[in-house]
Design a protein around this motif. Sequence first.
Motif, PDB file in Angstrom:
ATOM      1  N   LEU A 142      -2.127 -11.676  -9.931  1.00  0.00           N
ATOM      2  CA  LEU A 142      -1.449 -11.587 -11.228  1.00  0.00           C
ATOM      3  C   LEU A 142      -1.948 -10.334 -11.947  1.00  0.00           C
ATOM      4  CD1 LEU A 142       0.394 -12.871 -13.429  1.00  0.00           C
ATOM      5  CD2 LEU A 142      -1.628 -14.151 -14.210  1.00  0.00           C
ATOM      6  N   GLU A 143      -1.010  -9.437 -12.287  1.00  0.00           N
ATOM      7  CA  GLU A 143      -1.385  -8.189 -12.967  1.00  0.00           C
ATOM      8  C   GLU A 143      -1.178  -8.359 -14.463  1.00  0.00           C
ATOM      9  OE1 GLU A 143       0.669  -4.548 -11.824  1.00  0.00           O
ATOM     10  OE2 GLU A 143      -1.079  -3.402 -12.475  1.00  0.00           O
ATOM     11  N   GLY A 144      -2.275  -8.497 -15.191  1.00  0.00           N
ATOM     12  CA  GLY A 144      -2.198  -8.803 -16.621  1.00  0.00           C
ATOM     13  C   GLY A 144      -2.097 -10.313 -16.796  1.00  0.00           C
ATOM     14  N   ALA A 168      -6.007  -7.473 -17.549  1.00  0.00           N
ATOM     15  CA  ALA A 168      -5.330  -6.521 -18.437  1.00  0.00           C
ATOM     16  C   ALA A 168      -4.262  -5.730 -17.697  1.00  0.00           C
ATOM     17  CB  ALA A 168      -6.351  -5.552 -19.030  1.00  0.00           C
ATOM     18  N   HIS A 169      -3.336  -5.134 -18.470  1.00  0.00           N
ATOM     19  CA  HIS A 169      -2.399  -4.158 -17.915  1.00  0.00           C
ATOM     20  C   HIS A 169      -2.382  -2.992 -18.895  1.00  0.00           C
ATOM     21  CE1 HIS A 169       1.769  -2.998 -16.207  1.00  0.00           C
ATOM     22  NE2 HIS A 169       0.846  -2.638 -15.361  1.00  0.00           N
ATOM     23  N   TYR A 170      -1.212  -2.579 -19.359  1.00  0.00           N
ATOM     24  CA  TYR A 170      -1.161  -1.501 -20.357  1.00  0.00           C
ATOM     25  C   TYR A 170      -1.232  -2.108 -21.754  1.00  0.00           C
ATOM     26  CZ  TYR A 170      -0.046   2.236 -17.094  1.00  0.00           C
ATOM     27  OH  TYR A 170      -0.121   3.165 -16.091  1.00  0.00           O
ATOM     28  N   THR A 206      -8.909  -3.233 -12.169  1.00  0.00           N
ATOM     29  CA  THR A 206      -7.911  -2.227 -12.506  1.00  0.00           C
ATOM     30  C   THR A 206      -7.331  -2.491 -13.897  1.00  0.00           C
ATOM     31  OG1 THR A 206      -7.311  -2.134 -10.176  1.00  0.00           O
ATOM     32  CG2 THR A 206      -5.743  -1.170 -11.731  1.00  0.00           C
ATOM     33  N   HIS A 207      -7.111  -1.453 -14.645  1.00  0.00           N
ATOM     34  CA  HIS A 207      -6.447  -1.489 -15.959  1.00  0.00           C
ATOM     35  C   HIS A 207      -7.336  -1.977 -17.101  1.00  0.00           C
ATOM     36  CE1 HIS A 207      -2.344  -0.253 -15.110  1.00  0.00           C
ATOM     37  NE2 HIS A 207      -2.270  -1.081 -14.090  1.00  0.00           N
ATOM     38  N   LEU A 208      -8.510  -2.557 -16.816  1.00  0.00           N
ATOM     39  CA  LEU A 208      -9.366  -2.986 -17.926  1.00  0.00           C
ATOM     40  C   LEU A 208      -9.782  -1.756 -18.725  1.00  0.00           C
ATOM     41  CD1 LEU A 208     -11.714  -5.547 -16.132  1.00  0.00           C
ATOM     42  CD2 LEU A 208     -10.098  -6.091 -17.976  1.00  0.00           C
ATOM     43  N   SER A 227      -7.673  -2.971  -7.269  1.00  0.00           N
ATOM     44  CA  SER A 227      -6.587  -2.909  -6.287  1.00  0.00           C
ATOM     45  C   SER A 227      -5.899  -1.547  -6.257  1.00  0.00           C
ATOM     46  CB  SER A 227      -5.558  -4.002  -6.575  1.00  0.00           C
ATOM     47  OG  SER A 227      -4.992  -3.821  -7.862  1.00  0.00           O
ATOM     48  N   HIS A 228      -5.780  -0.888  -7.409  1.00  0.00           N
ATOM     49  CA  HIS A 228      -5.073   0.404  -7.441  1.00  0.00           C
ATOM     50  C   HIS A 228      -5.637   1.245  -8.578  1.00  0.00           C
ATOM     51  CE1 HIS A 228      -2.944  -2.221 -10.224  1.00  0.00           C
ATOM     52  NE2 HIS A 228      -2.150  -1.277 -10.659  1.00  0.00           N
ATOM     53  N   ASN A 229      -6.529   2.153  -8.226  1.00  0.00           N
ATOM     54  CA  ASN A 229      -7.248   2.903  -9.245  1.00  0.00           C
ATOM     55  C   ASN A 229      -7.745   4.234  -8.692  1.00  0.00           C
ATOM     56  OD1 ASN A 229      -8.413   1.057 -11.868  1.00  0.00           O
ATOM     57  ND2 ASN A 229      -8.889   3.247 -11.822  1.00  0.00           N
TER      58      ASN A 229
HETATM   59 ZN   LIG Z   1      -0.888  -1.303 -12.333  1.00  0.00          ZN
END
Ligand SMILES: [Zn+2]
Length: 362
Positions: A142-144, A168-170, A206-208, A227-229
């Motif tokens: 789950l992204e965010g 987190a996400h954006y 990621t995204h934090l 996962s993607h950074n």
């Molecule tokens: Zn992302």
Amino acid sequence: MFTIDAHLDLSMNAMEWNRDLRLFATEINARERARGLTDKPDRGNAVVSFPDLRRGGIGLVVATQIARFVAPDNPLPGWNSPEQAWSQTQAQRHWYRTMEEAGELVQIVDKAGLDAHVARWQQTLATGGDTSRLPIGYILSLEGADSLLTPAHLERAHGSGLRALGPAHYGPGRYAHGTDASAPLNAAGRELLAEMDRLGLILDATHLCDAAFWEALDLFAGPVWASHNNCRALVDHNRQFSDEMIKALVDRGAVIGGALDAWMMVPGWVRGQSTPKDMQCDLEVMLDHLDHVCQVAGNADHIGIGSDLDGAFGREQAPHDLETIADLARLPAMLARRGYSAADIEKVMHGNWLRFLRSAWA
Ligand SMILES: [Zn+2]
């Protein structure tokens, strides 16, 4: 070579972009162009589909559910209530199930399932067999966390196979602030991390935002990956990891997935204006980021692929030498030209993610 991509928004493409991922990307694009669709910036520029994944030997992916809640003062796209966001993730979950029933996907939730799936793909690849009928394994992430109505909803999500979560996400989040926002974790965020620990979920760092990143690493006892950074040293932005953050992740045994979103790869990218060719953004640039992580870590044990391809961008914002995701199959030869050993190349393409998962699920 058997390949793992640790970040693809497959269900978002199916349910929000209305893409039938059973078609080749070229067919998806032809349909979108024929209809003259312009509702998204990446229409007609898709690179991800099930047949293209299989063509590239990408037999296992981490696939997301994603739905943001936006308060009235939040300009980002998203749902106007957490209840709508939750329901959207349930539609996404349903699509993954439907693709399982169609024989396209198989959900991976534990070590036994992982080992059996990887063995099946590797045997087929090693004997020159036909991978075009093999189901693609997916690990649900789950992204965010906005869509989790309460931290207690995580147990329901875990029951549906959720195995990783990026809080987190954006922007501002209900549990943690993400890219381009900044705040320490709130009480709900801390409760969520405790619940993740209890259920044994993987924390996706990621995204934090920086404050939440450091707090989460302190509070969370379980396995952490990103996962993607990409790297702040190469493209200076809060979305990227500083060397200090990379070091902290390496100390935790994390694996960091290199992403193929052009603005995170080359400095100075201007959305909607820059082109991958003009900016000399190609697959080699991704290897520059992976290589930087290796220099900080002192080895090649902490890098993998987390392409994020078709994550609300397409060919207009991806390496210019990539036509579809199947082109990831060119990475082993590129790594070899850079002097990576055969053993290290296997680690990058799948070995590091597998070692991480086997240990997390032991
Ligand atoms: Zn992302």
